[in-house]
Design a protein around this motif. Structure first.
Motif, PDB file in Angstrom:
ATOM      1  N   GLY A 143     -21.828  10.118   1.652  1.00 51.18           N
ATOM      2  CA  GLY A 143     -20.451  10.601   1.685  1.00 51.18           C
ATOM      3  C   GLY A 143     -19.829  10.851   0.331  1.00 51.18           C
ATOM      4  N   TYR A 144     -18.693  11.525   0.386  1.00 54.83           N
ATOM      5  CA  TYR A 144     -17.916  11.820  -0.819  1.00 54.83           C
ATOM      6  C   TYR A 144     -16.459  11.532  -0.467  1.00 54.83           C
ATOM      7  N   ILE A 145     -15.817  10.701  -1.302  1.00 50.47           N
ATOM      8  CA  ILE A 145     -14.437  10.307  -0.973  1.00 50.47           C
ATOM      9  C   ILE A 145     -13.482  10.819  -2.039  1.00 50.47           C
ATOM     10  N   CYS A 146     -12.339  11.298  -1.601  1.00 42.80           N
ATOM     11  CA  CYS A 146     -11.352  11.708  -2.605  1.00 42.80           C
ATOM     12  C   CYS A 146      -9.948  11.493  -2.069  1.00 42.80           C
ATOM     13  N   GLY A 147      -9.064  11.060  -2.974  1.00 44.55           N
ATOM     14  CA  GLY A 147      -7.681  10.818  -2.595  1.00 44.55           C
ATOM     15  C   GLY A 147      -6.821  11.948  -3.126  1.00 44.55           C
ATOM     16  N   SER A 148      -5.647  12.181  -2.510  1.00 40.79           N
ATOM     17  CA  SER A 148      -4.753  13.224  -3.011  1.00 40.79           C
ATOM     18  C   SER A 148      -4.422  12.927  -4.465  1.00 40.79           C
ATOM     19  N   GLU A 149      -4.490  13.948  -5.263  1.00 39.43           N
ATOM     20  CA  GLU A 149      -4.303  13.870  -6.714  1.00 39.43           C
ATOM     21  C   GLU A 149      -3.095  13.035  -7.154  1.00 39.43           C
ATOM     22  N   GLY A 150      -3.321  12.108  -8.058  1.00 41.93           N
ATOM     23  CA  GLY A 150      -2.225  11.354  -8.689  1.00 41.93           C
ATOM     24  C   GLY A 150      -1.548  10.324  -7.790  1.00 41.93           C
ATOM     25  N   MET A 151      -2.133  10.043  -6.602  1.00 42.62           N
ATOM     26  CA  MET A 151      -1.399   9.180  -5.676  1.00 42.62           C
ATOM     27  C   MET A 151      -2.064   7.837  -5.406  1.00 42.62           C
ATOM     28  N   ASP A 152      -3.137   7.514  -6.175  1.00 45.38           N
ATOM     29  CA  ASP A 152      -3.717   6.188  -5.958  1.00 45.38           C
ATOM     30  C   ASP A 152      -2.826   5.139  -6.641  1.00 45.38           C
ATOM     31  N   SER A 153      -2.948   3.903  -6.246  1.00 40.92           N
ATOM     32  CA  SER A 153      -2.136   2.795  -6.778  1.00 40.92           C
ATOM     33  C   SER A 153      -0.645   3.112  -6.734  1.00 40.92           C
ATOM     34  N   SER A 154      -0.184   3.734  -5.651  1.00 44.82           N
ATOM     35  CA  SER A 154       1.210   4.157  -5.673  1.00 44.82           C
ATOM     36  C   SER A 154       2.063   3.502  -4.599  1.00 44.82           C
ATOM     37  N   GLY A 155       1.543   2.467  -3.943  1.00 41.79           N
ATOM     38  CA  GLY A 155       2.358   1.790  -2.936  1.00 41.79           C
ATOM     39  C   GLY A 155       2.392   2.553  -1.623  1.00 41.79           C
ATOM     40  N   LEU A 156       1.458   3.515  -1.463  1.00 47.47           N
ATOM     41  CA  LEU A 156       1.425   4.295  -0.224  1.00 47.47           C
ATOM     42  C   LEU A 156       0.266   3.838   0.636  1.00 47.47           C
ATOM     43  N   SER A 157      -0.280   2.712   0.238  1.00 49.69           N
ATOM     44  CA  SER A 157      -1.378   2.106   0.948  1.00 49.69           C
ATOM     45  C   SER A 157      -2.656   2.912   0.920  1.00 49.69           C
ATOM     46  N   ASP A 203       0.163  -1.590   7.185  1.00 49.61           N
ATOM     47  CA  ASP A 203      -0.429  -0.389   6.583  1.00 49.61           C
ATOM     48  C   ASP A 203      -1.392   0.319   7.537  1.00 49.61           C
ATOM     49  N   GLN A 204      -2.389  -0.426   7.992  1.00 51.52           N
ATOM     50  CA  GLN A 204      -3.388   0.212   8.858  1.00 51.52           C
ATOM     51  C   GLN A 204      -2.806   0.601  10.212  1.00 51.52           C
ATOM     52  N   SER A 205      -1.786  -0.141  10.685  1.00 56.55           N
ATOM     53  CA  SER A 205      -1.166   0.238  11.968  1.00 56.55           C
ATOM     54  C   SER A 205      -0.525   1.607  11.823  1.00 56.55           C
ATOM     55  N   ALA A 206       0.176   1.802  10.704  1.00 53.62           N
ATOM     56  CA  ALA A 206       0.835   3.097  10.482  1.00 53.62           C
ATOM     57  C   ALA A 206      -0.195   4.207  10.423  1.00 53.62           C
TER      58      ALA A 206
END
Ligand code: GLA
Length: 441
Positions: A143-157, A203-206
């Motif tokens: 697999g290959y994983i990627c998060g939306s740009e600039g949004m890691d460690s941002s309190g958005l879980s 977090d995971q419920s949401a």
């Protein structure tokens, strides 16, 4: 727009091509887990005490493209992190905190655990959660994983979004049919048992239960949940409710991870201590010391038994539960003004009673309160780092975003310069996490 605005067609295609290149398999074999980030407009810091929470997702998050590997190997590359994560699904996984301290573990196994790059912890944690609850996992994935740009460690879980993404990939590769409720529990196992963070299940419920445009409500004591639908039209009978607001995310530039910050678990312990004192005073010593087990009327009559700090934590819990209840009514009747006021009051209680905000986040909160068109604002997530969320009138969203960028730069030039134009994002509501095999466009 709406539920299909993320991932875009080109993001979806790029992910399929990347995984095809990595695995040597055709793009038609690639499946993509779409796992959105979440916000919690009301109900902050009370999930771990069994409180009532509200949440929704935004149209940004984690994408995990994968193909079942046809053997027990898991191999993951990441856009944000260097190196690769490689392990076998038939290897035993050990909870991080316990594994390294456990003298019974063979020396070579222990040094292997230390060598694992930490971004792979969630993949191993997902395997641990599934196996420890009796699921048979025989097949890995590439697999290959990627998060939306600039949004890691941002309190958005992003961490729960990552955990959920790995769970869904392993389950899909192994043809397991697992309900969202079970996955809520499995992600709890990753965070509480495998990583040692004492967080709740908000977090995971949401991420697993949300549905586009609805507010997800959950009672974290009974785990009962429901979706609150807003009206289609606002009071004027002309404006569509979903088009009337945007979700503004204003980033502080602070990125310290929750698991390395003692503040979170410390606050949980304070809440438990407050619960223990109140339960003891009511002669109720048998029940688990969580604030959801304290009768609200008993709390009102006996709160003076708590010393200053514990009294503030308990006040946050009981007042936040009430704000959630009022917030559900405001959302159901399409009253964005009232909903917003409750969010800002919740933000203030996090600052004054729960005392979890760091200075840059409090400054962002205060700037957002003055920004044009903002209905309400608070910090997102645990509040020690990351971002503030705001509900804002669509017609004023751009103006509000530039106001916040300008004002934050004046107060925190170093942090703001670091994140530049990504400092404020205008988002929309999202959907729940799912696995996609084909493009939907
Ligand atoms: C973090 C935790 C959640 C919740 C929020 C605060 O995101 O992971 O369980 O406690 O903080 O509401």
């Amino acid at each position: 727009m709406g539920e299909y605005s993320w991932p875009t067609e080109s993001q979806f295609k790029a992910m399929k091509e990347k995984v095809s290149e990595l695995s040597g398999r055709g793009t038609e074999e690639v499946r993509v887990v779409v796992s959105p980030y979440r916000i919690c407009p009301l109900g902050a810091h009370i999930d771990h005490q069994g409180g009532n929470v509200s949440a929704m997702t935004v149209n940004r998050g984690i994408l995990l493209g994968f193909v079942p590997s046809g053997n027990p190997e898991v191999l993951v590359h990441s856009k944000q992190f260097a190196g690769e994560v490689k392990f076998r699904v038939d290897e035993a996984q050990h909870p991080k905190g316990i594994a390294l301290k456990n003298s019974k573990i063979h020396a070579s196994e222990s040094s292997q655990i230390k060598k694992y790059s930490s971004w792979g912890n969630y993949a191993r944690g997902a395997l641990y959660a599934l196996q420890s609850r009796g699921n048979h996992i025989s097949q890995g994935f590439i697999g290959y994983i990627c998060g939306s740009e600039g949004m890691d460690s941002s309190g958005l879980s992003s961490s729960a979004a990552v955990g959920v993404a790995y769970l869904l990939a392993l389950e899909s590769a192994n043809n397991l049919m697992i309900s969202p409720t079970e996955n809520i529990e499995y992600d709890r196992v990753i965070e509480n048992e495998y990583l040692g963070l004492k967080n709740g299940i908000l977090d995971q419920s949401a991420i697993l239960l949300s549905s586009y445009g609805c507010l997800t409500y959950m009672d974290c004591k009974t785990k009962e949940h429901c979706l609150i639908h807003p009206p289609k039209l606002l009071k004027d009978n002309k404006t569509e409710f979903q088009k009337a607001y945007k979700i503004l995310l204003a980033f502080s530039g602070l990125r310290q991870a929750l698991t390395t910050n003692p503040g979170y678990n410390y606050r949980v312990a304070e809440c438990q201590e407050a619960a223990r004192i109140l339960l003891e005073a009511s002669g109720n010593v048998e029940v688990e010391p969580r604030l959801c087990n304290v009768d609200p009327e008993f709390y009102e009559a006996h709160k003076s038994k708590l010393e200053h700090d514990l009294a503030k934590r308990a006040e946050h819990y009981f007042s936040e539960n009430m704000r959630v209840r009022k917030g559900l009514e405001a959302w159901a009747s399409g009253n964005l003004e009232e909903f917003g006021k409750l969010i800002s009051a919740s933000g203030l209680s996090s600052i004054k009673n729960y005392e979890c905000g760091s200075e840059p986040l409090i400054q962002l909160y205060e700037i957002l309160l003055k920004a044009p068109g903002v209905f309400g604002t608070r910090f997102s997530g645990a509040g020690f780092r990351g971002c503030c969320l705001a509900f804002v009138d669509t017609d004023h969203a751009e103006k509000a975003a530039s106001f916040v960028r300008k004002e934050y730069l004046k107060l925190q030039p170093d942090l703001a310069n670091h994140i530049e134009e990504k400092a404020v994002l205008i988002c929309e509501a999202g959907d729940c996490a799912h696995v996609r095999k084909y493009t939907t466009h």
